[in-house]
Design a protein around this motif. Structure first.
Motif, PDB file in Angstrom:
ATOM      1  N   THR A   1       0.898  -1.260  -0.095  1.00  0.00           N
ATOM      2  CA  THR A   1       0.019   0.034  -0.006  1.00  0.00           C
ATOM      3  C   THR A   1       0.901   1.242  -0.073  1.00  0.00           C
ATOM      4  O   THR A   1       0.298   2.326  -0.360  1.00  0.00           O
ATOM      5  N   ARG A   2       1.953   1.159   0.490  1.00  0.00           N
ATOM      6  CA  ARG A   2       2.817   2.433   0.389  1.00  0.00           C
ATOM      7  C   ARG A   2       4.325   2.151  -0.142  1.00  0.00           C
ATOM      8  O   ARG A   2       4.841   0.780  -0.053  1.00  0.00           O
ATOM      9  N   HIS A   3       4.659   3.148  -0.978  1.00  0.00           N
ATOM     10  CA  HIS A   3       5.966   2.810  -1.594  1.00  0.00           C
ATOM     11  C   HIS A   3       6.821   3.956  -1.381  1.00  0.00           C
ATOM     12  O   HIS A   3       6.428   5.278  -1.291  1.00  0.00           O
ATOM     13  N   PHE A   4       8.106   3.931  -1.215  1.00  0.00           N
ATOM     14  CA  PHE A   4       9.119   4.591  -0.725  1.00  0.00           C
ATOM     15  C   PHE A   4      10.439   4.591  -1.553  1.00  0.00           C
ATOM     16  O   PHE A   4      11.193   3.920  -1.417  1.00  0.00           O
ATOM     17  N   PRO A   5      10.236   5.418  -2.690  1.00  0.00           N
ATOM     18  CA  PRO A   5      11.468   5.481  -3.648  1.00  0.00           C
ATOM     19  C   PRO A   5      12.684   5.794  -3.051  1.00  0.00           C
ATOM     20  O   PRO A   5      12.881   6.970  -2.186  1.00  0.00           O
ATOM     21  N   ILE A   6      13.973   5.571  -3.546  1.00  0.00           N
ATOM     22  CA  ILE A   6      15.108   5.788  -3.111  1.00  0.00           C
ATOM     23  C   ILE A   6      15.835   6.560  -4.540  1.00  0.00           C
ATOM     24  O   ILE A   6      15.893   5.664  -5.520  1.00  0.00           O
ATOM     25  N   THR A   7      16.178   7.866  -4.227  1.00  0.00           N
ATOM     26  CA  THR A   7      16.490   8.563  -5.354  1.00  0.00           C
ATOM     27  C   THR A   7      17.831   9.163  -5.515  1.00  0.00           C
ATOM     28  O   THR A   7      18.368   9.371  -6.561  1.00  0.00           O
ATOM     29  N   GLY A   8      18.474   8.858  -4.398  1.00  0.00           N
ATOM     30  CA  GLY A   8      20.064   9.237  -4.296  1.00  0.00           C
ATOM     31  C   GLY A   8      21.081   8.271  -3.930  1.00  0.00           C
ATOM     32  O   GLY A   8      20.588   6.847  -3.760  1.00  0.00           O
ATOM     33  N   GLU A   9      22.264   8.465  -3.501  1.00  0.00           N
ATOM     34  CA  GLU A   9      23.240   7.317  -3.284  1.00  0.00           C
ATOM     35  C   GLU A   9      23.181   7.284  -1.961  1.00  0.00           C
ATOM     36  O   GLU A   9      23.869   6.224  -1.367  1.00  0.00           O
ATOM     37  N   SER A  10      22.405   7.988  -1.163  1.00  0.00           N
ATOM     38  CA  SER A  10      22.372   7.773   0.326  1.00  0.00           C
ATOM     39  C   SER A  10      20.900   8.040   0.810  1.00  0.00           C
ATOM     40  O   SER A  10      20.261   9.122   0.563  1.00  0.00           O
ATOM     41  N   ALA A  11      20.153   7.205   1.498  1.00  0.00           N
ATOM     42  CA  ALA A  11      18.870   7.415   2.100  1.00  0.00           C
ATOM     43  C   ALA A  11      18.609   7.041   3.581  1.00  0.00           C
ATOM     44  O   ALA A  11      18.966   5.810   3.878  1.00  0.00           O
TER      45      ALA A  11
END
Length: 293
Positions: A185-195
């Motif tokens: 139900t929930r998505h958390f995209p990682i867009t950088g080299e560190s999260a």
């Protein structure tokens, strides 16, 4: 075990009890030992919640550091224990609890960065001959702006969507990887080299790149819980120092500060929150029966 150095400063508050009221001239600040405290402002007789303070969070520091009136009200959400500190005991608190000192430094650093940004904007506007808004310090009791509706979730068309099976969820364009909450139900995209993964911190006013506040109904995830980094094309996850309730990869608990490799399909656990890690172009781990140990 050593005696609690702050036992003599500990006070108890009942559920619903007022700790202080906006405008009061207080001389104490507080650190939450157990339970939770609501920071709010009363506008037109309605309580507008600004932040929820939990174990390890501090509030009311304006009274000790600057001697100014309270900028908001505080009340106990449930039965709680607080360390009550005045200026005479402030030094002892800092020396005895390094975590509190570090968090205060982070908050002051955030305020300084914001003030510097405003000064830079003012300078640019002045150079162009334009009027600029006055520069002011951040209200220490005001949390960061909430993310826009739907942030951290799958896009919505206005119709109640049926969550896709986790295996069918695709990594969105522009993201290097994706964390999917159990149930899809929930998505958390990682867009950088560190999260950084954690929850919104009302003390420092910081929000991690992966904010699990809305899905962590049991508050089992630490404010700064874990971090995923990309190094030479490989993904690694490590637990932040001071994180509670554990970080797990496929059921194996991590040692704080020691990174573990992540590949698409791995299950990541932070406290009581379960997530699935996915990448757009990396194979999942093969089962042990397929010849991999």
């Amino acid at each position: 075990m050593a005696a609690d150095p702050f036992k003599e400063f500990t006070v108890k508050r009942k559920k619903g009890e007022t700790i202080y009221v906006e405008g009061d001239l207080g001389t104490e600040m507080y650190v939450v030992q157990s339970g939770a405290v609501r920071i709010f402002r009363a506008v037109g007789g309605v309580k507008q919640e600004l932040a929820i303070m939990e174990k390890g969070d501090f509030f009311g520091e304006i009274a000790v550091l600057e001697g100014l009136p309270r900028t908001a009200s505080a009340e106990a959400l449930d039965a709680c224990e607080l360390i009550e500190i005045n200026s005479a005991t402030f030094d002892k608190m800092i020396r005895g609890n390094i975590e509190i000192a570090v968090r205060m430094l982070r908050k002051l650093s955030n305020r300084l960065q914001e003030a510097n940004s405003k000064i830079e904007l003012l300078s640019r506007a002045t150079a162009k001959g334009k009027a600029a808004a006055p520069v002011g310090l951040v209200d220490v009791d005001r949390p960061a702006e909430a993310p826009p509706p739907g942030a951290g979730a799958a896009p919505s068309s206005g119709v109640q969507a049926v969550p896709k099976p986790i295996g069918e969820v695709e990594v969105p364009k522009g993201a290097v990887a994706l964390l999917v909450h159990e149930g899809g139900t929930r998505h958390f995209p990682i867009t950088g080299e560190s999260a950084l993964i954690g929850r919104y911190d009302p003390v420092t006013g910081t929000r991690p790149e992966i904010d699990l506040t809305q899905v962590d109904i049991n508050r089992s995830v630490s404010r700064r819980h874990a971090r995923i980094v990309v190094q030479d094309g490989a993904f690694q996850i490590s637990e932040e120092v001071g994180a509670l309730n554990g970080t797990f990869v496929n059921g194996q608990r991590l040692t704080s500060g020691r990174p573990a490799t992540l590949v698409s399909g791995d299950k990541v656990g932070l406290g009581m929150v379960s997530l699935l890690f996915k990448t757009p172009d990396r194979p999942s781990r093969k089962p042990a029966a397929a010849g991999r140990s």
